[in-house]
Design a protein around this motif. Structure first.
Motif, PDB file in Angstrom:
ATOM      1  N   PHE A  98       0.842  -1.188   0.000  1.00  0.00           N
ATOM      2  CA  PHE A  98       0.000   0.000   0.000  1.00  0.00           C
ATOM      3  C   PHE A  98       0.885   1.249   0.000  1.00  0.00           C
ATOM      4  O   PHE A  98       1.852   1.345   0.743  1.00  0.00           O
ATOM      5  CB  PHE A  98      -0.899   0.013   1.237  1.00  0.00           C
ATOM      6  N   THR A 106      -2.992   1.425  -4.214  1.00  0.00           N
ATOM      7  CA  THR A 106      -4.076   1.701  -3.284  1.00  0.00           C
ATOM      8  C   THR A 106      -4.532   0.498  -2.467  1.00  0.00           C
ATOM      9  O   THR A 106      -5.548   0.571  -1.775  1.00  0.00           O
ATOM     10  CB  THR A 106      -5.281   2.259  -4.055  1.00  0.00           C
ATOM     11  N   GLY A 107      -3.797  -0.610  -2.539  1.00  0.00           N
ATOM     12  CA  GLY A 107      -4.212  -1.791  -1.787  1.00  0.00           C
ATOM     13  C   GLY A 107      -3.075  -2.749  -1.565  1.00  0.00           C
ATOM     14  O   GLY A 107      -1.899  -2.380  -1.652  1.00  0.00           O
ATOM     15  N   THR A 140     -14.707  -2.242   1.526  1.00  0.00           N
ATOM     16  CA  THR A 140     -13.618  -3.092   1.034  1.00  0.00           C
ATOM     17  C   THR A 140     -13.872  -3.385  -0.431  1.00  0.00           C
ATOM     18  O   THR A 140     -15.022  -3.471  -0.880  1.00  0.00           O
ATOM     19  CB  THR A 140     -13.487  -4.410   1.826  1.00  0.00           C
ATOM     20  N   TYR A 173     -12.452  -5.844  -3.824  1.00  0.00           N
ATOM     21  CA  TYR A 173     -11.783  -7.093  -4.201  1.00  0.00           C
ATOM     22  C   TYR A 173     -11.723  -7.126  -5.725  1.00  0.00           C
ATOM     23  O   TYR A 173     -12.772  -7.157  -6.368  1.00  0.00           O
ATOM     24  CB  TYR A 173     -12.597  -8.280  -3.685  1.00  0.00           C
ATOM     25  N   HIS A 202      -6.352  -8.115  -5.639  1.00  0.00           N
ATOM     26  CA  HIS A 202      -6.003  -6.750  -5.246  1.00  0.00           C
ATOM     27  C   HIS A 202      -7.086  -6.348  -4.254  1.00  0.00           C
ATOM     28  O   HIS A 202      -8.271  -6.277  -4.594  1.00  0.00           O
ATOM     29  CB  HIS A 202      -5.983  -5.806  -6.450  1.00  0.00           C
ATOM     30  N   GLU A 234      -8.517  -3.665  -1.331  1.00  0.00           N
ATOM     31  CA  GLU A 234      -8.471  -2.283  -0.864  1.00  0.00           C
ATOM     32  C   GLU A 234      -9.423  -2.076   0.306  1.00  0.00           C
ATOM     33  O   GLU A 234     -10.474  -2.725   0.384  1.00  0.00           O
ATOM     34  CB  GLU A 234      -8.898  -1.311  -1.975  1.00  0.00           C
ATOM     35  N   TYR A 242      -8.593   6.028   0.818  1.00  0.00           N
ATOM     36  CA  TYR A 242      -7.840   4.779   0.885  1.00  0.00           C
ATOM     37  C   TYR A 242      -7.097   4.683   2.207  1.00  0.00           C
ATOM     38  O   TYR A 242      -6.512   5.656   2.683  1.00  0.00           O
ATOM     39  CB  TYR A 242      -6.845   4.681  -0.274  1.00  0.00           C
ATOM     40  N   ASP A 257      -4.468   1.960   4.533  1.00  0.00           N
ATOM     41  CA  ASP A 257      -3.591   0.791   4.477  1.00  0.00           C
ATOM     42  C   ASP A 257      -4.343  -0.403   5.066  1.00  0.00           C
ATOM     43  O   ASP A 257      -4.689  -0.393   6.253  1.00  0.00           O
ATOM     44  CB  ASP A 257      -2.312   1.059   5.266  1.00  0.00           C
ATOM     45  N   PRO A 258      -4.627  -1.445   4.260  1.00  0.00           N
ATOM     46  CA  PRO A 258      -5.371  -2.596   4.778  1.00  0.00           C
ATOM     47  C   PRO A 258      -4.722  -3.229   6.007  1.00  0.00           C
ATOM     48  O   PRO A 258      -5.422  -3.714   6.898  1.00  0.00           O
ATOM     49  CB  PRO A 258      -5.391  -3.572   3.599  1.00  0.00           C
TER      50      PRO A 258
END
Length: 151
Positions: free
Chosen positions: A20, A30-31, A73, A75, A111, A113, A120, A122-123
């Motif tokens: 990220f 972004t993910g 979220t 995917y 990917h 997010e 955005y 940080d996961p």
């Protein structure tokens, strides 16, 4: 508050590709990229499907989920989508399969997010640490949910 779990279990030992925030030309990643072809993609938190589309653009087959506390979220690059718009999903439910649809296509991956109030995030700041036992907690919650549905 939304409680998050890794969208691939067991939690990946490491993520693939760029982390990220890593530079991608003039943009930032972004993910997180993770997973292998054919792996199950699970809902990282309970919520409602706001989009289940593809494979028409760079995202490929993708799913967006809206969660509590203004979280969302996303995917992307899925081989298959197993949910539809407006479905209500429990944490840990399988929603798709890792693939390599969309762009770029260097390898099959998910990917993933996380957005908070449209920004955005940080996961890894909302996911449990990889060695925390979080996998067990999600699997236990899924089992309890199944027992409640059977009652």
């Amino acid at each position: 508050m939304a409680i998050f779990s890794w969208p691939i279990l067991p939690a990946p030992y490491s993520t693939k590709g760029q982390k990220f925030g890593a530079a991608r030309g003039t943009k930032k990643h972004t993910g997180l990229d993770m997973g292998k072809a054919g792996e199950k993609v699970l809902a990282a938190a309970g919520g409602t499907v706001t989009a289940s589309n593809g494979p028409g653009d760079a995202r490929g087959n993708y799913i967006y989920l809206k969660h509590a506390d203004s979280y969302e979220t996303r995917y992307m690059h899925l081989d298959r989508r197993l949910v539809s718009r407006s479905d209500v999903i429990a944490v840990g439910k399988q929603i798709g399969v890792v693939g390599k649809t969309g762009l770029p296509k260097p390898w099959p991956h998910l990917h993933f997010e996380v957005l908070k109030s449209g920004s955005y995030t940080d996961p890894e700041k909302v996911l449990p640490p990889r060695d925390s036992g979080g996998d067990f907690l999600v699997l236990a919650a899924m089992a309890v949910g199944a027992l409640i549905l059977l009652a």
